[in-house]
Design a protein around this motif. Structure first.
Motif, PDB file in Angstrom:
ATOM      1  N   ARG A 172       1.727   6.500  -6.788  1.00 21.52           N
ATOM      2  CA  ARG A 172       0.117   7.824  -6.590  1.00 21.52           C
ATOM      3  C   ARG A 172       0.873   9.644  -6.977  1.00 21.52           C
ATOM      4  O   ARG A 172       1.255   9.955  -7.527  1.00 21.52           O
ATOM      5  CB  ARG A 172      -0.551   8.110  -6.282  1.00 21.52           C
ATOM      6  CG  ARG A 172      -1.755   6.444  -6.172  1.00 21.52           C
ATOM      7  CD  ARG A 172      -2.889   5.926  -6.451  1.00 21.52           C
ATOM      8  NE  ARG A 172      -3.418   5.031  -6.106  1.00 21.52           N
ATOM      9  CZ  ARG A 172      -3.750   4.307  -4.994  1.00 21.52           C
ATOM     10  NH1 ARG A 172      -3.391   4.165  -3.486  1.00 21.52           N
ATOM     11  NH2 ARG A 172      -4.023   3.034  -5.219  1.00 21.52           N
ATOM     12  N   TYR A 173       1.623   9.108  -5.986  1.00 20.06           N
ATOM     13  CA  TYR A 173       2.329  10.735  -5.989  1.00 20.06           C
ATOM     14  C   TYR A 173       3.696  10.909  -6.292  1.00 20.06           C
ATOM     15  O   TYR A 173       3.495  11.809  -7.205  1.00 20.06           O
ATOM     16  CB  TYR A 173       3.164  10.673  -4.351  1.00 20.06           C
ATOM     17  CG  TYR A 173       3.799  12.017  -4.550  1.00 20.06           C
ATOM     18  CD1 TYR A 173       3.570  12.849  -3.482  1.00 20.06           C
ATOM     19  CD2 TYR A 173       5.289  11.858  -4.096  1.00 20.06           C
ATOM     20  CE1 TYR A 173       4.087  13.889  -3.162  1.00 20.06           C
ATOM     21  CE2 TYR A 173       6.265  13.507  -4.186  1.00 20.06           C
ATOM     22  CZ  TYR A 173       5.022  14.572  -3.358  1.00 20.06           C
ATOM     23  OH  TYR A 173       5.708  15.150  -3.348  1.00 20.06           O
ATOM     24  N   ASP A 212       0.948  -1.704  -0.108  1.00 19.94           N
ATOM     25  CA  ASP A 212       0.033   0.053   0.043  1.00 19.94           C
ATOM     26  C   ASP A 212       0.762   1.178  -0.070  1.00 19.94           C
ATOM     27  O   ASP A 212       0.406   2.134  -0.013  1.00 19.94           O
ATOM     28  CB  ASP A 212      -1.114   0.145   1.185  1.00 19.94           C
ATOM     29  CG  ASP A 212      -1.649   0.825   1.249  1.00 19.94           C
ATOM     30  OD1 ASP A 212      -2.607   1.211  -0.494  1.00 19.94           O
ATOM     31  OD2 ASP A 212      -2.455   1.664   2.259  1.00 19.94           O
ATOM     32  N   GLU A 213       1.771   0.535   1.045  1.00 19.07           N
ATOM     33  CA  GLU A 213       2.653   2.767   1.159  1.00 19.07           C
ATOM     34  C   GLU A 213       3.547   2.507  -0.823  1.00 19.07           C
ATOM     35  O   GLU A 213       3.827   3.636  -1.406  1.00 19.07           O
ATOM     36  CB  GLU A 213       3.895   2.136   2.106  1.00 19.07           C
ATOM     37  CG  GLU A 213       4.264   2.175   3.021  1.00 19.07           C
ATOM     38  CD  GLU A 213       4.099   2.490   4.051  1.00 19.07           C
ATOM     39  OE1 GLU A 213       5.461   2.597   4.024  1.00 19.07           O
ATOM     40  OE2 GLU A 213       3.844   2.451   5.486  1.00 19.07           O
ATOM     41  N   ARG A 244       3.851   9.732  -9.892  1.00 20.08           N
ATOM     42  CA  ARG A 244       2.522  10.106 -10.671  1.00 20.08           C
ATOM     43  C   ARG A 244       2.172  11.370 -10.991  1.00 20.08           C
ATOM     44  O   ARG A 244       1.560  12.075 -12.132  1.00 20.08           O
ATOM     45  CB  ARG A 244       1.716   9.260 -11.062  1.00 20.08           C
ATOM     46  CG  ARG A 244       0.606   9.190 -12.478  1.00 20.08           C
ATOM     47  CD  ARG A 244      -0.098   8.076 -12.875  1.00 20.08           C
ATOM     48  NE  ARG A 244      -0.375   7.731 -11.979  1.00 20.08           N
ATOM     49  CZ  ARG A 244      -1.532   6.363 -10.944  1.00 20.08           C
ATOM     50  NH1 ARG A 244      -2.266   5.305 -11.932  1.00 20.08           N
ATOM     51  NH2 ARG A 244      -1.804   6.421  -9.882  1.00 20.08           N
ATOM     52  N   ASN A 245       1.840  12.030 -10.052  1.00 20.57           N
ATOM     53  CA  ASN A 245       0.616  13.240  -9.849  1.00 20.57           C
ATOM     54  C   ASN A 245       1.801  14.291  -9.833  1.00 20.57           C
ATOM     55  O   ASN A 245       1.978  15.830  -9.912  1.00 20.57           O
ATOM     56  CB  ASN A 245       0.130  13.577  -8.502  1.00 20.57           C
ATOM     57  CG  ASN A 245      -0.936  12.328  -8.247  1.00 20.57           C
ATOM     58  OD1 ASN A 245      -1.944  12.169  -9.759  1.00 20.57           O
ATOM     59  ND2 ASN A 245      -1.648  12.016  -7.458  1.00 20.57           N
ATOM     60  N   LEU A 271       2.246   1.457  -3.681  1.00 18.66           N
ATOM     61  CA  LEU A 271       1.709   2.405  -4.034  1.00 18.66           C
ATOM     62  C   LEU A 271       1.594   3.639  -4.289  1.00 18.66           C
ATOM     63  O   LEU A 271       0.503   4.139  -5.411  1.00 18.66           O
ATOM     64  CB  LEU A 271       0.319   1.378  -4.042  1.00 18.66           C
ATOM     65  CG  LEU A 271      -0.405   0.316  -4.462  1.00 18.66           C
ATOM     66  CD1 LEU A 271      -1.474  -0.748  -4.731  1.00 18.66           C
ATOM     67  CD2 LEU A 271       0.470   0.342  -6.299  1.00 18.66           C
ATOM     68  N   VAL A 272       1.334   4.470  -2.603  1.00 21.70           N
ATOM     69  CA  VAL A 272       1.191   5.850  -2.371  1.00 21.70           C
ATOM     70  C   VAL A 272       2.491   6.685  -2.781  1.00 21.70           C
ATOM     71  O   VAL A 272       1.675   7.440  -3.282  1.00 21.70           O
ATOM     72  CB  VAL A 272       1.107   6.075  -0.592  1.00 21.70           C
ATOM     73  CG1 VAL A 272       1.006   7.449  -0.420  1.00 21.70           C
ATOM     74  CG2 VAL A 272      -0.148   5.597  -0.025  1.00 21.70           C
ATOM     75  N   ALA A 273       3.598   6.416  -3.137  1.00 16.54           N
ATOM     76  CA  ALA A 273       4.305   6.594  -3.349  1.00 16.54           C
ATOM     77  C   ALA A 273       4.331   6.860  -5.460  1.00 16.54           C
ATOM     78  O   ALA A 273       4.490   7.623  -5.826  1.00 16.54           O
ATOM     79  CB  ALA A 273       5.673   5.185  -3.539  1.00 16.54           C
TER      80      ALA A 273
END
Length: 95
Positions: A48-49, A41-42, A51-52, A44-46
């Motif tokens: 997404r960050y 999960d961490e 990518r954004n 995936l958060v990284a």
């Protein structure tokens, strides 16, 4: 009350109870995986960050590209040391 409605109410009660039981069983079955799933999960958060914030990634690459690999390794060691010191200080300081 209509017999059909009574039957539906009983079926609903049975299904709600079964769903609650299944949630508990699933939670118990996944308990050993919680640590691994938290790491995923961490990650995936990284992703997404990054990518954004693509501009940040481009800036880092632009900074690192001219550096030689040995120089980069030295910067990474220094950065890791600073990171570990910051974490240690954060643990020591109250609040």
């Amino acid at each position: 009350m209509n017999a059909k409605l009574v039957e539906l109410a009983e079926r609903r009660t049975t299904l709600v109870a079964r769903a609650a039981t299944q949630r508990v069983e699933l939670s118990q079955a996944l308990a050993p995986w919680r640590g691994s799933l938290a790491v995923v999960d961490e990650g995936l958060v990284a992703v997404r960050y990054i990518r954004n914030h693509a501009a940040l990634l481009v800036g880092i690459v632009a900074f690192v590209a001219p550096l030689r690999p040995l120089r980069l390794a030295r910067w990474l060691r220094r950065g890791w040391l600073v990171w570990r010191m910051a974490v240690a200080v954060k643990r020591i300081l109250p609040g």
